[in-house]
Design a protein around this motif. Structure first.
Motif, PDB file in Angstrom:
ATOM      1  N   LEU A   1       7.850   6.977   6.934  1.00  0.00           N
ATOM      2  CA  LEU A   1       7.276   5.979   6.023  1.00  0.00           C
ATOM      3  C   LEU A   1       7.241   4.778   6.970  1.00  0.00           C
ATOM      4  O   LEU A   1       6.228   3.955   7.045  1.00  0.00           O
TER       5      LEU A   1
ATOM      6  N   THR B   1      14.248   0.713   1.026  1.00  0.00           N
ATOM      7  CA  THR B   1      14.102   2.194   0.211  1.00  0.00           C
ATOM      8  C   THR B   1      15.562   2.389  -0.258  1.00  0.00           C
ATOM      9  O   THR B   1      15.735   2.758  -1.543  1.00  0.00           O
TER      10      THR B   1
ATOM     11  N   LEU C   1       2.938   6.238  -1.986  1.00  0.00           N
ATOM     12  CA  LEU C   1       4.073   7.061  -2.214  1.00  0.00           C
ATOM     13  C   LEU C   1       4.431   7.225  -3.891  1.00  0.00           C
ATOM     14  O   LEU C   1       4.844   8.155  -4.182  1.00  0.00           O
TER      15      LEU C   1
ATOM     16  N   GLU D   1       2.361   7.330  -6.184  1.00  0.00           N
ATOM     17  CA  GLU D   1       1.440   8.344  -6.574  1.00  0.00           C
ATOM     18  C   GLU D   1       2.014   9.658  -6.339  1.00  0.00           C
ATOM     19  O   GLU D   1       1.768  10.655  -7.178  1.00  0.00           O
TER      20      GLU D   1
ATOM     21  N   GLU E   1      18.650   1.583  -8.747  1.00  0.00           N
ATOM     22  CA  GLU E   1      18.197   2.730  -9.647  1.00  0.00           C
ATOM     23  C   GLU E   1      19.628   3.192 -10.249  1.00  0.00           C
ATOM     24  O   GLU E   1      19.857   3.824 -11.368  1.00  0.00           O
TER      25      GLU E   1
ATOM     26  N   ARG F   1       9.656   3.854  -9.206  1.00  0.00           N
ATOM     27  CA  ARG F   1       9.887   2.630  -8.586  1.00  0.00           C
ATOM     28  C   ARG F   1       9.798   2.781  -6.976  1.00  0.00           C
ATOM     29  O   ARG F   1      10.078   1.992  -6.311  1.00  0.00           O
ATOM     30  N   PHE F   2       9.752   4.117  -6.614  1.00  0.00           N
ATOM     31  CA  PHE F   2       9.909   4.363  -5.236  1.00  0.00           C
ATOM     32  C   PHE F   2       8.735   3.683  -4.603  1.00  0.00           C
ATOM     33  O   PHE F   2       7.559   3.784  -5.179  1.00  0.00           O
ATOM     34  N   PRO F   3       8.735   3.638  -3.524  1.00  0.00           N
ATOM     35  CA  PRO F   3       9.955   3.519  -2.639  1.00  0.00           C
ATOM     36  C   PRO F   3      10.738   1.970  -2.484  1.00  0.00           C
ATOM     37  O   PRO F   3      11.826   2.035  -2.003  1.00  0.00           O
TER      38      PRO F   3
ATOM     39  N   MET G   1       4.436   4.787   9.158  1.00  0.00           N
ATOM     40  CA  MET G   1       3.078   4.670   8.234  1.00  0.00           C
ATOM     41  C   MET G   1       2.656   3.143   8.008  1.00  0.00           C
ATOM     42  O   MET G   1       1.687   2.697   7.970  1.00  0.00           O
ATOM     43  N   ILE G   2       3.909   2.565   7.621  1.00  0.00           N
ATOM     44  CA  ILE G   2       3.734   0.996   7.397  1.00  0.00           C
ATOM     45  C   ILE G   2       3.489   0.138   8.555  1.00  0.00           C
ATOM     46  O   ILE G   2       2.617  -0.383   8.520  1.00  0.00           O
TER      47      ILE G   2
ATOM     48  N   VAL H   1       1.157  -1.167   0.068  1.00  0.00           N
ATOM     49  CA  VAL H   1      -0.151  -0.134   0.025  1.00  0.00           C
ATOM     50  C   VAL H   1       0.981   1.145  -0.170  1.00  0.00           C
ATOM     51  O   VAL H   1       0.758   2.069  -0.726  1.00  0.00           O
ATOM     52  N   ALA H   2       1.835   1.243   0.762  1.00  0.00           N
ATOM     53  CA  ALA H   2       2.922   2.208   0.878  1.00  0.00           C
ATOM     54  C   ALA H   2       3.332   2.542  -0.564  1.00  0.00           C
ATOM     55  O   ALA H   2       3.665   3.943  -0.920  1.00  0.00           O
TER      56      ALA H   2
ATOM     57  N   HIS I   1      16.517   0.000  -3.150  1.00  0.00           N
ATOM     58  CA  HIS I   1      15.778   0.760  -4.437  1.00  0.00           C
ATOM     59  C   HIS I   1      16.706   1.832  -4.970  1.00  0.00           C
ATOM     60  O   HIS I   1      16.916   1.842  -6.038  1.00  0.00           O
TER      61      HIS I   1
ATOM     62  N   PHE J   1      11.336  11.104  -5.417  1.00  0.00           N
ATOM     63  CA  PHE J   1      12.574  10.340  -5.450  1.00  0.00           C
ATOM     64  C   PHE J   1      12.274   9.464  -6.601  1.00  0.00           C
ATOM     65  O   PHE J   1      11.329   9.091  -7.015  1.00  0.00           O
TER      66      PHE J   1
END
Lengths: 395, 891
Positions: free
Chosen positions: B178, B146, A60, A62, B153, A179-181, B181-182, A55-56, B149, A100
Motif C-alpha cells: 500500500l 493503518t 481499498l 472498495e 476498531e 473504515r479500512f485502511p 501505491m501511495i 484515493v487509497a 485504525h 480487513f
C-alpha cells in the motif's frame, strides 16, 4: 411502466466522513491552498501524499467490501437487558486479497430503531446534527467486527448487543462497512436481507423476591396453598372442598367444618394473570414511570414463568385479552415469553375487566394503576384462601 | 509484536522522520534538536506501568501555555523569525504529545503533528534529504495510520472482533504494498496537479554549501581546502552536446580588475541593458540590436542548462564562455523585484548576476560565445557609448592604423604591419552592421594579420581625443556633447583600470624577468603567451603554501616559493602583463568538471574552482590565458565511492529538476510528451487533438445526421423491444436508463445539428461526449459492482432472471384472468392455478420449486435451466389462457 426511482437513484455505496477523516480532509484542503498559493513544490508533494491516502482509502475500502457475503447465523433466546450473542458468517470470495476491518451492522427498520431509542430514554428519531448524535452514545443496532477475513475463507463474527426493550425488532438488511485502511472514511454497502428478532422481556435473577411487599410494584397475590404436601394451615370448609381434607378434630372443637391447607406442590398448575392496562392521558415523567412500572411487571411475569418452567410446574398465562393455555416445559416457556414479548399495553379509556382463570392458584401481576375492582377480586380470593394465623397456631 | 507496540513504534518513526526533515534544514537551533531527541527518548518509557501519563495531563497543559507565552515573547519582543517560533512551538507540542499517550486519539494527534512537521520541513528544507525523509515518511505514515485504525476498531469492538490472530503480519505485508501505491499516487498527483500558484516562495532557500573554492574576491595568502571540497555546485546539461571536452571547459563567473598587492576586487561594474523577449524565451544580455529574433541571438552559441547550487556570498551565474543570452524560470522572473529584493544584472565585463532574497539555488539556460573572442564584442570601454561614439571609434581606428603604418603609434618601432588594415576594415564593417558572421568560430590566434606592436596600447591610445579633430560639423558637435564627455571620462577610467598596479609591486627581479621576455618577444600576444608558458613550465602547482615573508606576494611566489595555486599564477601573470602595458584581468570561475554517466549530465564541484587570465588585444578582444600548471582541479571522489557518489548526485539533480523546480512549463512538457508517446506521434498536440476529436465527431454528425437519427430510432426501438419482451424486463433498471440516456443525448445532438443557426460541430461534439463518458463510466462501475456482489454476475443474473420469470408469470396469470393476489405466497400458487387450469398445475408446482430453490437455497441456477423455464412458462401461459377461455365458454 413502473419505475422505482429510489432504486434507480440509490447509490451503490454509502460514504461517511469519520471525525478523523474530517480533520484529515481539512488539513488536506489547507495544505492544498498553501501549495497553490505559494507554489512550493514540496508542499505539492505532501499534498500528493495526502491525496494519495484519500484515493487509497477509496480503492481499498472498495476492495474490502467486494466479493464479501454475509449470512446471519441463528441466535438463541434473546432477553432484554442482557448481552446477547449475535452472529454472522462473513465469507470473502476474493482469490488473493484479505478483507480487513469489516463491520457488520444490522440495518434497523425505523420502528425498531424508535423502540430501541425510546427504551434508552432517547428521542425516537436520532438528531440530525452530528454532534448531538455522537453525544447520545447510542450503541446502535447489533454490530460486529471482522478484523480480517482471509481470501477464500469465512469467519464467524460475533456481536454482543444488549436489547433494551422487549418486542419484535425488524431488520431490513445488513450494512457491511469498513473504515479500512486509515479510518478516515466509512464506506458501506447495503445487503438486503430482512430479518426479525424477538426479544423477550428482561428476566429478574430472583423472581421469588417479588412478594406481597412488592404490591405497588406489581405483584398482588401469590397463592400458597396446594393440594398435598406439608401442612400449611386451616380454614373454613367451603363447597367444593375435598372432604378428605376436613380436619375433624378442629372441626369438632370449633363446631364447624374446617379443612386442612397444604403447602403448594410443585406439580400444581398456576395461573399467572397480568393486567396489562395503563390509564390513558399519562404524559411526561408519569407516563415514563408508568410504562417502566408495567415493563417491570411484565418482566416479573416472565421471570416467574422462567422459574416455574425451571421447577417443572404447569402454568397458564392470562392477560386482559389473551392467554397462553396451561402447559409446562420449554415449549410453554417459549410460548409465554413470546406472548409477553409481543404484549401490547392497553390504554382503554375504561379499565377493562380481567377474566379470572379456572385454576385454583392464581397470581395477579399489575401495576398500581390497576383498578381496585380487579385487585380486590384477587385480594378477596386471596383473603379467603389465606391461612389464618390463629388457625396456624391452633394447628 | 502486538498492535499496540507496533503503533507506538510507528508513531515514533513518523515523529523521528518528520523531525529529521526539519533538522536537516539546519534552521533549528541545537538546543531544540537536543531537547527533542532527549524528550523523545525519555517519553518512550513514559507509560504504564512505570508512569501513569494521565496523572500529568494538567501539568502538560500548564507547560504548554507557558511555552506558548514564551513563543509569543520570542516572536514579538525578541523579534525571532515567526516561522521558526511557530515551528519551535509545534515541535514542543509534538514532543509533549509523546508524553501524553493515554488514549487512541493521542496517537492520532501525534501523527497529525508529525504531518505538520513535514509541512514545515517542506518550507524549510528543499534538499534531497527531504525527499529521502518524505519517502520514509510515506511508508511509516501508511503503516502507522493503518495500525492506528485497526487498534481503534479493536477498542470499539473489543470483545466481538473476529479473527485477530496473525493480523499484524498480514497488515504489515499488505501495507508495504500500500505504501508503494501511495508513493506512486503521490507522484501522480504531484506531477498532474495544475501548477497555477503565484509562486511567492517557489524558489525556497536551499541548503548552502561551503564555498571555499569560489568567491567574489581573490585574496592571496590563504587558499583553504579547495581540493578536498568535492561539493557539487553546478550540474550542466548541454542540449546540443558539449562543444569541447569538459576538462577544458571554463565556467566563467566574474572578472577582477583591481589589485592591491594582496586582494583582487571588481570595480568595473558598468551595467548593460538586458532585453527581455516578449515571447518569453529569455533575455538578451548587453543588447545592441533589438531587432534580432531569439533564434538569431542564440544562433551558434553554446547552450547549457545549468542547475546552480546556492553559493553564499555570491550571486554570479556561470557560463561556459561569454554569456550572450539567458533563460530563467518564469516563476522567478515574474516576481516583482520590489517584493523580493531581486537584482538581475549584466555588466560590461561579462558578469551575469541574479539575486533574490536569501541564498538561492537556480536553474537557468545560458547561451555563451564558444570562446572568449566574439566579433560582436565591443571593447569594454565602448559599452554604453552614445551613437556618435561609433563614428569616433572608426575614426580613431583609422588614425591608429595610419599611425601604425607610419610607425608613430606608441613609440613602438616598426610593427610588422602586414595585412592589418584589410583585416581591421573587414571586422569594422561587420561590427558596424551589428551582425556576426565572420570568424565567430575561429581561434583568434589563428587570425592572420596580427600586429603585435600595434596591439600594445597605452592609456592615451584609448582616448578618442588624442586623434586630430575630424572634419565635419557633426563631429564638432559630438565632441562637446555631455554624453560624449561623460563617456570619455569613463573610457579613460576603464582603460586605466586594466593597467592598474599597486605601488612597488614591480621589484627589480621582476622587471628584469619581464624585460628579458619582452626583448625576446616584442609582439604583445607572443609576449603574453611567453609569460603564460614560462609560468606554467617553471613553477609548480601546490596548495601547501609557506607563510609569506614579505608584502609582495607575487615576487615571493615567482622567485622564492616557485609554487602556488591558480590564484598566484593568475595574479603573477596579470601583474607581469600590466607592467608591460598589456591590459589584463583575472577571471574567477571553474575549470573542467565530471561527466555523470548515470544521469547524462556534467557536474562541476567546488574543487574545480579556478582563476585564469584574460588579456586584451585591440582588434582581438579579450583572450584567455591560463598560466596554472595541470593538476589544479580535483575531480571528486574516486574508487568504489565514485559510483555511489554519481548516483546520489544524479538523484539530487533529479530531485531539484523534477521536484523542487517543477513548474507549469515542465508540467505541460510532461503531458505533451506523454500524449505524444501514447499517440505515437512526435508532433501531436494534446489540446488540438482533443478539440479536433470533438469537432470531427460533430462534423460527422452534421454530415450524417439523418442516417444517424434513423439508426438511433431503430436501434432504440429494437433495444426497447428486446429488453421489454425478449429479456422479459419487468421494470426499468439502471441499464435501461443508461441506454435511454445515451439515446436521448445522441438524438439531441443529431437534432441540434439540424437546428439553425447551427451552433458548431465542436459544440455538438462536446454535447455528446460528457453524457456518453458519464454513462459509460457509470455502467462500468455498476457492472463491476454487479459482478463483485453476490458471487458473480452469472449467478446473480440467473437469480434475477428467475425472479423476473416468477413476476412475469404472476402478471401473465393475472392478465389471463386468474385472480392473483399480489401478496400471494409462492407455495400457494400451484393450488390457485389448479382451480382455474388443472392442466398447468403440475408445471407451476415444478416451477415454484425451481424458483424457491434459486432464490433461497444459495445455489446458483443454471443459465440453461432458466432459459428452458422461460420457454416452458410461455407454454403454461397459453395453457392457462386456453383453460380460462374454455371455462368462460362453458359457463
Amino acid at each position: 411502466m413502473a419505475v422505482s426511482w429510489r432504486k434507480v437513484l440509490k447509490a451503490p455505496r454509502k460514504l461517511f466522513f469519520t471525525a478523523d477523516g474530517r480533520w484529515f480532509t481539512a488539513i488536506t484542503l489547507l495544505l492544498g491552498v498553501g501549495a497553490v498559493n505559494t507554489g512550493a513544490n514540496l508542499l505539492y508533494l505532501l499534498l500528493g501524499m495526502l491525496l494519495g491516502l484519500i484515493v487509497a482509502s477509496g480503492i481499498l475500502s472498495e476492495r474490502m467490501l467486494r466479493e464479501v457475503t454475509v449470512k446471519r447465523l441463528p441466535t438463541g433466546d434473546i432477553f432484554a437487558g442482557r448481552p446477547t450473542s449475535f452472529r454472522w458468517e462473513v465469507t470473502n470470495s476474493k482469490r488473493w486479497f484479505s478483507s480487513f476491518t469489516l463491520v457488520i451492522r444490522e440495518h434497523e427498520a425505523r420502528a425498531t430503531r424508535a423502540r430501541r431509542r425510546v427504551a434508552l430514554g432517547l428521542p425516537a428519531d436520532p438528531p440530525t446534527r452530528r454532534k448531538k448524535r455522537e453525544a447520545e452514545a447510542d450503541p446502535g443496532p447489533p454490530a460486529g467486527l471482522a478484523l480480517r477475513v482471509p481470501a477464500g475463507r469465512s469467519v464467524v463474527v460475533t456481536g454482543t448487543p444488549t436489547f433494551p426493550h422487549r418486542g419484535l425488532y425488524q431488520y431490513v438488511g445488513i450494512d457491511l462497512g469498513t473504515r479500512f485502511p486509515f479510518g478516515f472514511f466509512e464506506k458501506s454497502r447495503a445487503i438486503e436481507m430482512s430479518s426479525e428478532v424477538l426479544v423477550y422481556p428482561a428476566l429478574f435473577d430472583d423472581p421469588g423476591a417479588l412478594t406481597e411487599e412488592d404490591y405497588r410494584q406489581g405483584e398482588v397475590e401469590r397463592a400458597r396453598e396446594g393440594q398435598g404436601g406439608e401442612f400449611h394451615g386451616l380454614r373454613e370448609f367451603r363447597d367444593g372442598d375435598d372432604r378428605r381434607d376436613v380436619h375433624w378434630k378442629v372441626s369438632a372443637r370449633r363446631g364447624k367444618l374446617v379443612r386442612r391447607l397444604y403447602e403448594r406442590e410443585d406439580n400444581e398448575a398456576v395461573a399467572l394473570h397480568l393486567y396489562n392496562w395503563l390509564p390513558p392521558g399519562l404524559t411526561g415523567e408519569s407516563h415514563r414511570l408508568a410504562h417502566a412500572s408495567m415493563e417491570t411487571t411484565i418482566s416479573g411475569v416472565a421471570s416467574t414463568c422462567a422459574r416455574l418452567a425451571k421447577e417443572g410446574r404447569r402454568y397458564a398465562l392470562h392477560t386482559i385479552d389473551a392467554r397462553v393455555h396451561e402447559g409446562d416445559g420449554a415449549g410453554q416457556l417459549q410460548a409465554a415469553l413470546r406472548h409477553l414479548a409481543m404484549l401490547e399495553i392497553r390504554s382503554d379509556s375504561e379499565a377493562p375487566p380481567m377474566q379470572l382463570s379456572g385454576q385454583t392458584n392464581r397470581i395477579l401481576f399489575a401495576t398500581r394503576f390497576a383498578p381496585a375492582s380487579v385487585v380486590k377480586r384477587f385480594e378477596q380470593r386471596w383473603r379467603n384462601t389465606k391461612p389464618d394465623s390463629t388457625d396456624r397456631e391452633a394447628a | 509484536m502486538n498492535l499496540r507496540v507496533l503503533r507506538k513504534t510507528l508513531l515514533y518513526a513518523m515523529t523521528a522522520i518528520s523531525f529529521l526533515a526539519l533538522q536537516l534544514s539546519r534552521e533549528l537551533s541545537p538546543i531544540v534538536i537536543g531537547l527533542f531527541w532527549a524528550g523523545a527518548a525519555v517519553s518512550w518509557f513514559w507509560e504504564k506501568p512505570r508512569v501513569d501519563p494521565a496523572r500529568f495531563l494538567r501539568a502538560w497543559t500548564v507547560l504548554t501555555v507557558g511555552v506558548f507565552l514564551f513563543s509569543l515573547v520570542d516572536w514579538l519582543v525578541l523579534d525571532e523569525f515567526p516561522l521558526i517560533t511557530i515551528m519551535n512551538f509545534v515541535i514542543f507540542l509534538g514532543t509533549a504529545k509523546l508524553f501524553q499517550r493515554v488514549a487512541s486519539k493521542d496517537y492520532t494527534q501525534g501523527m497529525a503533528l508529525s504531518l505538520l512537521w513535514m509541512a514545515a520541513g517542506a518550507v524549510l528544507n528543499d534538499n534531497l534529504s527531504y525527499g529521502v525523509m518524505f519517502a520514509l515518511y510515506v511508508f511509516a505514515a501508511t503503516l502507522a495510520l493503518t495500525i492506528q485504525h485497526l487498534q481503534v476498531e479493536l477498542d470499539v469492538y473489543d470483545r466481538s472482533a473476529a479473527n485477530r490472530t496473525g493480523v499484524e503480519r498480514a497488515v504489515v505485508l499488505a501495507t508495504a504494498t500500500l505504501a508503494a501505491m501511495i508513493f506512486l499516487a503521490s507522484a501522480v498527483f504531484f506531477f498532474s496537479f495544475p501548477r497555477i500558484g503565484i509562486g511567492f516562495f517557489v524558489q525556497q532557500s536551499r541548503e548552502g554549501v561551503t564555498t571555499s573554492g569560489f568567491g567574489e574576491n581573490v585574496e592571496l595568502g590563504g587558499h583553504g581546502n579547495i581540493r578536498e571540497d568535492s561539493t557539487i555546485v553546478l550540474r550542466v546539461v548541454f542540449p546540443d552536446g558539449p562543444p569541447y571536452p569538459i576538462q577544458e571547459m571554463r565556467w566563467r563567473g566574474l572578472s577582477l580588475d583591481e589589485y592591491n598587492g594582496r586582494r583582487w576586487t571588481d570595480t568595473d561594474n558598468h551595467r548593460l541593458e538586458i532585453v527581455r523577449f516578449e515571447s518569453g524565451e529569455g533575455y538578451m544580455l548587453g543588447a545592441e540590436n533589438r531587432n534580432l529574433s531569439w533564434e538569431e541571438v542564440t544562433r551558434g552559441l553554446i547552450a547549457a542548462e545549468i542547475n546552480q547550487e546556492p553559493m553564499p556570498g555570491t550571486d554570479v551565474l556561470f557560463s561556459p564562455g561569454y554569456p550572450r543570452a539567458v533563460q530563467l524560470p518564469n516563476a522567478v522572473t515574474d516576481m516583482p523585484d520590489s517584493l523580493f529584493g531581486r537584482t538581475f544584472g549584466f555588466d560590461s565585463t561579462g558578469q551575469l548576476r541574479f539575486r533574490t532574497r536569501g541564498e538561492l539555488g537556480l536553474r537557468y539556460v545560458i547561451f555563451a560565445s564558444p570562446d572568449a573572442y566574439d566579433p560582436r564584442d565591443r571593447e569594454p570601454w565602448d559599452y554604453g557609448a552614445p551613437d556618435l561614439g561609433s563614428l569616433l571609434r572608426w575614426a580613431y581606428e583609422d588614425l591608429r592604423a595610419s599611425r601604425r603604418r607610419s610607425g608613430a603609434l606608441n613609440g613602438v618601432a616598426d610593427g610588422s604591419g602586414e595585412g592589418v588594415a584589410p583585416a581591421d576594415a573587414g571586422q569594422r564593417a561587420e561590427e558596424a552592421g551589428g551582425t556576426d558572421s565572420a570568424g565567430s568560430g575561429d581561434s583568434p590566434l589563428d587570425r592572420p594579420g596580427l600586429d603585435v606592436g600595434a596591439a600594445t596600447p597605452t592609456p592615451e591610445d584609448f582616448d578618442p581625443l588624442v586623434i586630430a579633430p575630424l572634419d565635419g560639423d557633426q563631429l564638432q558637435t559630438a565632441l562637446t556633447h555631455p554624453a560624449l564627455l561623460e563617456w570619455r571620462g569613463r573610457r579613460r577610467q576603464t582603460a586605466l583600470r586594466y593597467l592598474q598596479l599597486p605601488p612597488d609591486v614591480l621589484t627589480p627581479r621582476m622587471a628584469e624577468y619581464v624585460g628579458r621576455l619582452r626583448t625576446e618577444y616584442p609582439d604583445a600576444l607572443a609576449f603574453t603567451q611567453a609569460v603564460e608558458t614560462s609560468l606554467k613550465r617553471n613553477l609548480a602547482y601546490t596548495t601547501d603554501l609557506p607563510m609569506p615573508l614579505t608584502d609582495n606576494l607575487v615576487d615571493e611566489f615567482l622567485f622564492e616559493w616557485r609554487r602556488g595555486h591558480c590564484e598566484y599564477f593568475a595574479t603573477a601573470m596579470v601583474v607581469l602583463l600590466r607592467t608591460s602595458g598589456v591590459p589584463a584581468r583575472i577571471v574567477n570561475g571553474f575549470l573542467g568538471g565530471d561527466y555523470n554517466a548515470v544521469g547524462d549530465y556534467y557536474t562541476v564541484r567546488q574543487a574545480n574552482a579556478h582563476s585564469w587570465v584574460e588579456a586584451y588585444f585591440p582588434g582581438l578582444g579579450w583572450i584567455t590565458f591560463d598560466p596554472t600548471p595541470g593538476g589544479a582541479a580535483n575531480m571528486g571522489p574516486t574508487g568504489w565511492a565514485s559510483g555511489l557518489a554519481l548516483w546520489v548526485d544524479n538523484m539530487r539533480l533529479r530531485w531539484f529538476r523534477w521536484v523542487v523546480e517543477y513548474n507549469l512549463e515542465k508540467q505541460f512538457t510532461l503531458f505533451r510528451d506523454t500524449f505524444r508517446a501514447l499517440a505515437r506521434d512526435e508532433n501531436a498536440q494534446p489540446s488540438v487533438e482533443l478539440v479536433s476529436m470533438a469537432r470531427r465527431l460533430g462534423m460527422w454528425l452534421w454530415r450524417n445526421g439523418g442516417e444517424v437519427f434513423v439508426l438511433l430510432v431503430l436501434g432504440g426501438g429494437v433495444m426497447f423491444v428486446y429488453r421489454r419482451r425478449a429479456r422479459r424486463r419487468i421494470r426499468w433498471d439502471i441499464n435501461d436508463w443508461q441506454i435511454a440516456g445515451v439515446w436521448v443525448a445522441a438524438s439531441t445532438a443529431v437534432v441540434v445539428t439540424w437546428w439553425r443557426p447551427f451552433p458548431s460541430p465542436d459544440a455538438v461534439g462536446w454535447m455528446l461526449v460528457p453524457p456518453v463518458l458519464g454513462i459509460g463510466m457509470s455502467w462500468l462501475w455498476r457492472r463491476s459492482l454487479f459482478e463483485a456482489e453476490g458471487g458473480g454476475r452469472r449467478h446473480r443474473a440467473a437469480q434475477q432472471d428467475v425472479s423476473r420469470l416468477y413476476v412475469q408469470l404472476l402478471m401473465d396469470l393475472e392478465s389471463a384472468g386468474v385472480p392473483v393476489n399480489p401478496s400471494i405466497q409462492a407455495t400457494d400458487l400451484p393450488q390457485l392455478v389448479g382451480t382455474w387450469a388443472p392442466a398447468a398445475q403440475a408445471e407451476i408446482r415444478d416451477f415454484v420449486g425451481f424458483y424457491l430453490a434459486a432464490r433461497f437455497s444459495g445455489q446458483a441456477p443454471a443459465v440453461e435451466d432458466v432459459r428452458a423455464w422461460g420457454k416452458r412458462l410461455r407454454v403454461v401461459r397459453k395453457v392457462v389462457r386456453a383453460a380460462i377461455k374454455a371455462a368462460a365458454r362453458g359457463s
